[in-house]
Scaffold this motif. Structure first.
Motif, PDB file in Angstrom:
ATOM      1  N   ILE A  11     -31.825   5.417  -1.624  1.00  0.00           N
ATOM      2  CA  ILE A  11     -32.899   3.882  -1.442  1.00  0.00           C
ATOM      3  C   ILE A  11     -32.109   3.462  -0.071  1.00  0.00           C
ATOM      4  CG2 ILE A  11     -33.100   1.850  -2.349  1.00  0.00           C
ATOM      5  CD1 ILE A  11     -33.229   2.818  -5.291  1.00  0.00           C
ATOM      6  N   GLY A  12     -30.772   3.145  -0.009  1.00  0.00           N
ATOM      7  CA  GLY A  12     -30.517   2.668   1.287  1.00  0.00           C
ATOM      8  C   GLY A  12     -30.173   1.146   0.957  1.00  0.00           C
ATOM      9  N   LEU A  18     -33.073  -6.846   0.303  1.00  0.00           N
ATOM     10  CA  LEU A  18     -34.436  -7.498   0.288  1.00  0.00           C
ATOM     11  C   LEU A  18     -34.824  -8.022  -1.390  1.00  0.00           C
ATOM     12  CD1 LEU A  18     -36.303  -5.694   2.890  1.00  0.00           C
ATOM     13  CD2 LEU A  18     -35.287  -7.861   3.141  1.00  0.00           C
ATOM     14  N   ALA A  19     -34.294  -7.010  -2.216  1.00  0.00           N
ATOM     15  CA  ALA A  19     -34.443  -7.195  -3.367  1.00  0.00           C
ATOM     16  C   ALA A  19     -33.807  -8.299  -4.085  1.00  0.00           C
ATOM     17  CB  ALA A  19     -34.536  -5.800  -4.301  1.00  0.00           C
ATOM     18  N   ILE A  20     -32.494  -8.357  -3.651  1.00  0.00           N
ATOM     19  CA  ILE A  20     -31.480  -9.371  -4.323  1.00  0.00           C
ATOM     20  C   ILE A  20     -31.830 -10.812  -3.661  1.00  0.00           C
ATOM     21  CG2 ILE A  20     -29.203 -10.165  -3.898  1.00  0.00           C
ATOM     22  CD1 ILE A  20     -28.489  -7.320  -4.010  1.00  0.00           C
ATOM     23  N   ILE A  25     -34.461 -16.063  -4.628  1.00  0.00           N
ATOM     24  CA  ILE A  25     -35.537 -17.130  -4.219  1.00  0.00           C
ATOM     25  C   ILE A  25     -36.374 -17.548  -5.470  1.00  0.00           C
ATOM     26  CG2 ILE A  25     -37.560 -17.512  -2.805  1.00  0.00           C
ATOM     27  CD1 ILE A  25     -36.396 -16.069  -0.511  1.00  0.00           C
ATOM     28  N   ILE A  26     -36.847 -16.213  -6.034  1.00  0.00           N
ATOM     29  CA  ILE A  26     -37.426 -16.603  -7.413  1.00  0.00           C
ATOM     30  C   ILE A  26     -36.915 -17.523  -8.460  1.00  0.00           C
ATOM     31  CG2 ILE A  26     -38.508 -15.326  -9.450  1.00  0.00           C
ATOM     32  CD1 ILE A  26     -39.012 -13.153  -7.689  1.00  0.00           C
ATOM     33  N   ILE A  27     -35.457 -17.215  -8.537  1.00  0.00           N
ATOM     34  CA  ILE A  27     -34.576 -17.851  -9.480  1.00  0.00           C
ATOM     35  C   ILE A  27     -34.557 -19.628  -8.950  1.00  0.00           C
ATOM     36  CG2 ILE A  27     -32.134 -18.368 -10.447  1.00  0.00           C
ATOM     37  CD1 ILE A  27     -32.081 -14.929 -10.431  1.00  0.00           C
ATOM     38  N   VAL A  28     -34.350 -19.672  -7.804  1.00  0.00           N
ATOM     39  CA  VAL A  28     -34.082 -20.806  -6.980  1.00  0.00           C
ATOM     40  C   VAL A  28     -35.448 -21.872  -7.220  1.00  0.00           C
ATOM     41  CG1 VAL A  28     -33.936 -22.223  -4.854  1.00  0.00           C
ATOM     42  CG2 VAL A  28     -32.315 -20.537  -5.342  1.00  0.00           C
ATOM     43  N   ALA A  29     -36.653 -21.207  -7.059  1.00  0.00           N
ATOM     44  CA  ALA A  29     -37.904 -21.806  -7.235  1.00  0.00           C
ATOM     45  C   ALA A  29     -38.098 -22.202  -8.748  1.00  0.00           C
ATOM     46  CB  ALA A  29     -38.823 -20.771  -6.777  1.00  0.00           C
ATOM     47  N   PHE A  78     -41.247  -7.506  -2.984  1.00  0.00           N
ATOM     48  CA  PHE A  78     -39.650  -7.066  -2.342  1.00  0.00           C
ATOM     49  C   PHE A  78     -38.817  -6.965  -3.530  1.00  0.00           C
ATOM     50  CE2 PHE A  78     -40.824  -9.456   1.739  1.00  0.00           C
ATOM     51  CZ  PHE A  78     -40.713  -8.115   2.391  1.00  0.00           C
ATOM     52  N   LEU A  79     -38.816  -7.618  -4.650  1.00  0.00           N
ATOM     53  CA  LEU A  79     -37.941  -7.266  -5.927  1.00  0.00           C
ATOM     54  C   LEU A  79     -38.256  -6.035  -6.515  1.00  0.00           C
ATOM     55  CD1 LEU A  79     -36.060  -8.515  -7.787  1.00  0.00           C
ATOM     56  CD2 LEU A  79     -38.053  -9.187  -9.398  1.00  0.00           C
ATOM     57  N   ILE A  80     -39.366  -5.335  -6.284  1.00  0.00           N
ATOM     58  CA  ILE A  80     -39.566  -3.749  -6.716  1.00  0.00           C
ATOM     59  C   ILE A  80     -39.437  -2.821  -5.586  1.00  0.00           C
ATOM     60  CG2 ILE A  80     -40.691  -4.634  -8.675  1.00  0.00           C
ATOM     61  CD1 ILE A  80     -43.271  -3.534  -7.700  1.00  0.00           C
ATOM     62  N   LEU A  81     -39.202  -3.320  -4.442  1.00  0.00           N
ATOM     63  CA  LEU A  81     -39.177  -2.423  -3.257  1.00  0.00           C
ATOM     64  C   LEU A  81     -38.243  -0.993  -3.588  1.00  0.00           C
ATOM     65  CD1 LEU A  81     -40.050  -1.922  -0.609  1.00  0.00           C
ATOM     66  CD2 LEU A  81     -38.386  -2.929   0.247  1.00  0.00           C
ATOM     67  N   PRO A  82     -36.781  -1.513  -4.041  1.00  0.00           N
ATOM     68  CA  PRO A  82     -36.076  -0.312  -4.295  1.00  0.00           C
ATOM     69  C   PRO A  82     -36.586   0.830  -5.259  1.00  0.00           C
ATOM     70  CG  PRO A  82     -34.944  -2.361  -4.401  1.00  0.00           C
ATOM     71  CD  PRO A  82     -36.247  -2.639  -4.378  1.00  0.00           C
TER      72      PRO A  82
END
Length: 279
Positions: A11-12, A18-20, A25-29, A78-82
């Protein structure tokens, strides 16, 4: 553990980083949302987390709930990008092993139980050798379905989101001008078409899919609230861009043509060398 490390290596680091960041950000929001969203079960807690995250994100833009949904959608992608990177890599590897799979099918026609078992055993050995996961294409879909259901329920369970407005849209109602359904269909077609262009061998069903999916999405987007249609539009636009960069069909075709040309050149050289040797 080693297999997991190999997957991470494939995956790299960038998609994982980016997912992390997106998850943070989702959790902070969600945590910074000042209101309260009730929950009384595990599923309702997931819906509540989605609702509070969307509302928290919207608050960053002056309670613009349309922008909140757009930003939330990008964060989810971005969360599911991997998973998407892993899926695309697995699909491309599957395309490489297709000739070998066809050879196995010819070797074992599957007319009896023993033949089918031998073919399955050799298929599994081939998948293991080439590092192919035939079920990888299901992972993003499995992850996204709960997201869609949770978002759908978030809209209906939140009076604020249900009554929210964005541009000409009432987020809890259908798009009166069908702009979002059309855009959702267009971007679905674009991402499907790009993906299919990199497939070397296509049957009738494969060729039809880029035209079937947009029709399904169009009528589905007409039947759901604008907020969900907006999610589809942004998500499919993101996927179109993602497909172009991760699965660029034009680049892949050029590489295949160069490889085929090299193989033809090599065969010609071998034939020429054989003719020279005979003389």
């Amino acid at each position: 553990m080693k297999r997991f490390e190999n997957i991470l290596k494939r995956i790299g680091p960038l998609p994982i980083i980016l997912a992390i960041i997106a998850l943070a950000i989702i959790i902070v929001a969600s945590l910074t949302f000042k209101g309260h969203v009730a929950s009384n079960s595990f599923w309702s807690a997931i819906v509540a987390a989605f609702t509070s995250s969307i509302l928290g994100t919207s608050a960053w833009f002056g309670n613009n709930y349309g922008l909140g949904i757009i930003v939330f959608t990008i964060l989810i992608r971005f969360l599911i990008l991997p998973l998407m990177v892993y899926q695309i890599q697995s699909m491309m590897k599957m395309q490489v092993v297709q000739p070998a799979l066809k050879a196995l099918q010819a070797k074992y026609p599957g007319k009896d139980t023993e033949s089918r078992q031998l073919m399955m055993a050799e298929q599994q050995a081939l998948y293991k050798k080439e590092g192919v996961n035939p079920f990888a294409s299901m992972l993003p879909l499995i992850v996204q379905m709960p997201v869609l259901f949770a978002l759908y329920q978030s809209i209906y369970n939140s009076p604020v989101l249900k009554s929210g407005k964005f541009l000409w849209l009432q987020l809890g109602s259908h798009d009166p001008y069908y702009v979002l359904p059309v855009l959702a269909a267009v971007f679905t077609f674009a991402s499907s078409w790009l993906s299919m262009q990199s497939t070397p061998e296509q049957n009738g069903m494969t060729k039809a899919m880029p035209y079937i999916f947009p029709v399904v999405i169009f009528f589905s987007a007409m039947a759901v609230p604008s907020a969900l249609s907006l999610y589809w539009v942004v998500g499919n636009l993101f996927q179109t861009i993602q497909t172009f960069f991760l699965q660029n069909p034009f680049k892949i075709r050029r590489e295949r043509e160069l490889a085929a040309q090299k193989e033809r050149d090599m065969k010609r050289k071998i034939k020429k060398a054989k003719r020279s040797a005979k003389r």
